[in-house]
Scaffold this motif. Structure first.
Motif, short mmCIF file in Angstrom:
data_model
loop_
_atom_site.label_atom_id
_atom_site.label_comp_id
_atom_site.label_asym_id
_atom_site.label_seq_id
_atom_site.Cartn_x
_atom_site.Cartn_y
_atom_site.Cartn_z
N ALA A 125 0.83 -1.20 0.00
CA ALA A 125 0.00 0.00 0.00
C ALA A 125 0.87 1.25 0.00
N MET A 126 1.94 1.25 0.78
CA MET A 126 2.82 2.40 0.84
C MET A 126 3.52 2.61 -0.51
N GLN A 127 4.02 1.53 -1.10
CA GLN A 127 4.70 1.66 -2.38
C GLN A 127 3.76 2.16 -3.47
N LEU A 128 2.53 1.63 -3.46
CA LEU A 128 1.56 2.06 -4.47
C LEU A 128 1.16 3.51 -4.27
N ALA A 129 1.01 3.94 -3.01
CA ALA A 129 0.65 5.33 -2.74
C ALA A 129 1.74 6.28 -3.24
N PHE A 130 3.00 5.94 -2.96
CA PHE A 130 4.08 6.79 -3.45
C PHE A 130 4.16 6.75 -4.97
N PHE A 131 3.87 5.59 -5.56
CA PHE A 131 3.87 5.46 -7.01
C PHE A 131 2.81 6.37 -7.63
N VAL A 132 1.71 6.58 -6.93
CA VAL A 132 0.65 7.45 -7.42
C VAL A 132 0.96 8.91 -7.16
N MET A 133 1.57 9.22 -6.00
CA MET A 133 1.76 10.61 -5.61
C MET A 133 2.94 11.28 -6.28
N PHE A 134 4.08 10.62 -6.34
CA PHE A 134 5.29 11.27 -6.86
C PHE A 134 5.16 11.72 -8.31
N PRO A 135 4.60 10.89 -9.21
CA PRO A 135 4.42 11.41 -10.58
C PRO A 135 3.53 12.65 -10.62
N GLN A 136 2.53 12.72 -9.75
CA GLN A 136 1.67 13.89 -9.74
C GLN A 136 2.45 15.14 -9.33
N ILE A 137 3.33 14.99 -8.34
CA ILE A 137 4.12 16.13 -7.89
C ILE A 137 5.07 16.61 -8.98
N LEU A 138 5.69 15.66 -9.68
CA LEU A 138 6.70 16.01 -10.69
C LEU A 138 6.08 16.49 -11.99
N MET A 139 4.90 15.97 -12.35
CA MET A 139 4.31 16.27 -13.65
C MET A 139 3.20 17.30 -13.60
N SER A 140 2.88 17.82 -12.43
CA SER A 140 1.73 18.71 -12.28
C SER A 140 2.03 20.15 -12.66
N GLY A 141 3.30 20.50 -12.81
CA GLY A 141 3.67 21.88 -13.03
C GLY A 141 4.03 22.61 -11.76
N LEU A 142 3.99 21.92 -10.63
CA LEU A 142 4.36 22.56 -9.37
C LEU A 142 5.84 22.92 -9.34
N ILE A 143 6.69 22.03 -9.84
CA ILE A 143 8.14 22.24 -9.80
C ILE A 143 8.67 22.66 -11.17
N PHE A 144 8.23 21.96 -12.21
CA PHE A 144 8.68 22.26 -13.57
C PHE A 144 7.47 22.65 -14.41
N PRO A 145 7.61 23.65 -15.28
CA PRO A 145 6.49 24.01 -16.17
C PRO A 145 6.12 22.84 -17.08
N ILE A 146 4.84 22.60 -17.20
CA ILE A 146 4.39 21.50 -18.06
C ILE A 146 4.80 21.73 -19.50
#
Length: 212
Positions: A125-146
């Motif tokens: 469950a922990m691995q799957l949660a991080f697998f779902v969350m980290f791509p969202q953080i990196l690909m959302s435009g929060l850190i890098f422009p889409i």
């Protein structure tokens, strides 16, 4: 030479750009991860089947509400820190921001429940949660422009809920935008919330069916 005028965040400070998005990230971490771990833990203890058959959706009230409250507390703490420590001055409505954050919260809770339904133990469950969350953080435009990402990554980002929360957070905080401008992102988050909420009603029972 042409004069360049910066309309929003003229001092180019990082706090007004990052903190609104961090509010959503904290909410996502406090719900997706903890909800998934909490439900899987109940299955491991053998109590999930009893919770799933309780009347009046007591499963959701008893197991999901504490995580929602915790996410709300984290949201308030980060917001207060941004206002007091970093001098954040939202240009728009905090009430609208809070309401749209609740829409995003429905999606993150639903993702946590769905993740728990396909996990056999807390480690999965922990691995799957991080697998779902980290791509969202990196690909959302929060850190890098889409716009600077490869085209394939841009396509993937369009199916991630956090991608639609970031422009809401920055639009309200930096530009003072209202629902008349942000309604497309709000509509997408509402759609995610309805879809995942309907599916998560079935997830506890499906997961309970695997209890041995």
């Amino acid at each position: 030479m042409p004069d360049v005028e910066i309309l929003y965040n003229p001092d180019l400070k990082s706090a007004p750009v990052m903190i609104p998005g961090l509010l959503g990230m904290v909410t996502m971490l406090a719900t997706t991860l903890l909800v998934a771990l909490g439900i899987v833990r109940e299955r491991e203890y053998g109590t999930l089947e009893q919770l799933a058959v309780t009347p009046l959706r007591l499963f959701e009230v008893g197991k999901l509400l504490p995580y929602i409250v915790l996410a709300g507390v984290d949201f308030v703490l980060v917001l207060v820190a941004g206002l007091t420590v970093f001098g954040l001055e939202p240009a728009g409505s905090l009430a609208l921001f809070t309401g749209l954050t609740l829409l995003f919260l429905l999606s993150t809770v639903g993702l946590g429940v769905l993740g728990s339904a396909v996990s056999e133990n807390q480690q999965q469950a922990m691995q799957l949660a991080f697998f779902v969350m980290f791509p969202q953080i990196l690909m959302s435009g929060l850190i890098f422009p889409i716009s600077s990402m490869p085209r394939v990554i841009q396509w993937i980002s369009t199916v991630l809920p956090f991608t639609y929360f970031v422009p809401i957070a920055r639009g309200i905080s930096l530009k003072g935008q209202g629902l008349d401008v942000l309604w497309p992102q709000a509509a997408v988050l509402a759609g995610y919330g309805v879809l995942l909420t309907r599916r998560r009603h079935r997830a506890p029972a499906a997961a309970a069916g695997r209890v041995t």
